[in-house]
Design an enzyme around this catalytic site. Structure first.
Site, PDB file in Angstrom:
ATOM      1  N   HIS A  70      27.108  21.758  33.018  1.00  0.00           N
ATOM      2  CA  HIS A  70      27.585  20.163  33.302  1.00  0.00           C
ATOM      3  C   HIS A  70      27.108  19.470  31.778  1.00  0.00           C
ATOM      4  O   HIS A  70      26.223  18.753  31.537  1.00  0.00           O
ATOM      5  CB  HIS A  70      26.643  19.775  34.323  1.00  0.00           C
ATOM      6  CG  HIS A  70      25.262  19.858  34.382  1.00  0.00           C
ATOM      7  ND1 HIS A  70      24.477  19.970  33.644  1.00  0.00           N
ATOM      8  CD2 HIS A  70      24.653  20.523  35.635  1.00  0.00           C
ATOM      9  CE1 HIS A  70      23.205  20.302  33.963  1.00  0.00           C
ATOM     10  NE2 HIS A  70      23.294  20.684  35.119  1.00  0.00           N
ATOM     11  N   GLY A  80      33.666  11.138  37.629  1.00  0.00           N
ATOM     12  CA  GLY A  80      33.801   9.771  36.967  1.00  0.00           C
ATOM     13  C   GLY A  80      32.232   9.188  37.134  1.00  0.00           C
ATOM     14  O   GLY A  80      32.389   7.894  36.706  1.00  0.00           O
ATOM     15  N   ASP A 130      29.155  20.902  41.172  1.00  0.00           N
ATOM     16  CA  ASP A 130      27.628  20.814  41.288  1.00  0.00           C
ATOM     17  C   ASP A 130      27.220  20.132  42.598  1.00  0.00           C
ATOM     18  O   ASP A 130      26.335  19.299  42.680  1.00  0.00           O
ATOM     19  CB  ASP A 130      27.026  19.980  40.004  1.00  0.00           C
ATOM     20  CG  ASP A 130      25.509  20.093  39.891  1.00  0.00           C
ATOM     21  OD1 ASP A 130      25.056  20.882  40.538  1.00  0.00           O
ATOM     22  OD2 ASP A 130      25.119  19.394  38.839  1.00  0.00           O
TER      23      ASP A 130
END
Length: 379
Positions: free
Chosen positions: A211, A244, A269
């Site tokens: 990530h 976002g 995730d």
């Protein structure tokens, strides 16, 4: 079984085509209306099934729960958002919890299940940096050792295929070497590594990042850190959460502009709260979390982000329609790119003869009309 549409994603473009499905595989691809179609999807888009390599749970289940029926229910229902393959992901916890979690995945794979295919396990932690642990429980963070990892891998019957770790704490890159030489993708994340340390991690076998932007040193023009490494080293993979919220839309665009169409990997995730009604008490790694109005999970009473409730079909929409990422790059990030990273791109990630019949039928607004998992209609 013959399916057809005027928009089938073949060779990185939409073409009018038919897909012949037999015994879980795409047996052949024909021009549109070559044969009598069993199902005609008209103008709807048919794309490869989505692959989520970083997801902790959904429908009230978490990988660390180690409950067979919870895992089976997750795999059976997750195709509703177009996911056809998955890596159930652990979160840092004490050895007994992690051992039971990976053994549970191995048990379900052995005994059988329906729906999205379990391609392996993503072992996120416990070999992380304390400062950049995010919502990972600090009491369970450990020093990486080959001996301990081998214990987990034995419990998992070899199913750990991807590991997130902080390279700066892997002395002599011993575990990085071991994993990379034994078919486990090493992903750098939850790490305070400098740019130079990250380069050494890559030189010693790391091939991905976890990530990007989150759980790592932030970008600074004099200290590029892990983010700078992800942008500069374009031919290593990098996950990114495309809701976002975890990353600004401009940051998503910047990332895809730098990585191109072949190395970005969209992930959810997601936590157990995904696909659950609003409210309710949840936890991650034994710590309470709460879901905000923005869909983000945070450690209860703090601003620390603790995962998401993102659906991958919505992530695709956000990338294309809001972050203005080209469609092919956005689609690749949840299909062929994760397949390549996991070395299953000989059967996953594209619509072509000989590949698994994993496909998603999308409405123009990115809603999922139908998902096929290895030739079985799941919706």
């Amino acid at each position: 079984m013959i399916l057809q549409s005027r928009r089938v994603w073949v060779a990185n473009q939409f073409v009018a085509a038919q897909l012949e499905i037999s015994e879980g595989k795409i047996a052949a691809v024909y021009p549109w209306q070559t044969k009598k179609a069993d199902i005609d999807y008209g103008e709807r888009r048919i794309v490869p099934g989505f692959i989520d390599v970083h997801t902790h749970g959904a429908y009230g289940f978490d990988t660390n729960d180690a409950e067979p029926e919870g895992l089976r229910n997750w795999m059976k229902r997750i195709p509703e958002e177009g996911v056809t393959a998955i890596l159930p992901t652990t979160v840092t916890q004490m050895p007994d919890v992690l051992t039971k979690a990976v053994a549970n995945v191995a048990r379900v794979v052995k005994e059988g299940y329906e729906g999205a295919e379990i391609l392996g396990i993503h072992f996120e932690g416990p070999y992380l940096d304390m400062e950049y642990k995010g919502a990972q429980p600090p009491e369970a963070i450990a020093k990486p050792t080959v001996e301990q990892f081998r214990m987990y891998q034995e419990a998992a019957c070899g199913l750990i295929k991807y590991i997130t770790m902080a390279p700066e704490h892997d002395e002599g890159f011993a575990l990085t070497h071991y994993c990379s030489q034994h078919g486990v993708v090493v992903s750098m994340g939850h790490s305070g590594a400098t740019y130079e340390q990250a380069l050494m991690g890559i030189a010693n076998g790391a091939t991905s990042m976890t990530h990007v932007y989150n759980g790592m040193t932030p970008y600074h023009h004099r200290k590029p850190g892990l983010v700078g490494t992800a942008l500069r080293v374009r031919d290593i993979y990098g996950e990114i959460i495309c809701d976002g919220c975890h990353s600004h839309l401009a940051a998503l665009n910047n990332y895809f502009t730098a990585k191109g169409r072949d190395y970005a990997i969209m992930i959810s995730d997601s936590l157990r709260a995904k696909h659950c009604p609003p409210g309710g008490d949840y936890e991650l790694g034994g710590h309470p979390i709460e879901i905000g109005a923005d869909g983000l999970a945070r450690l209860k009473g703090t601003d620390t982000i603790a995962g998401s409730t993102l659906n991958l079909n919505k992530g695709l929409r956000i990338l294309v329609e809001e972050a203005m990422v080209p469609f092919d790059a956005a689609l690749n990030s949840c299909t062929i790119n994760p397949a390549r990273a996991l070395r299953v791109d000989d059967r996953k990630g594209r619509l072509a003869a000989g590949y698994d019949a994993d496909l998603v039928v999308l409405e123009d607004d990115y809603r999922v009309l139908q998902t096929w998992c290895r030739g079985t209609a799941m919706l």
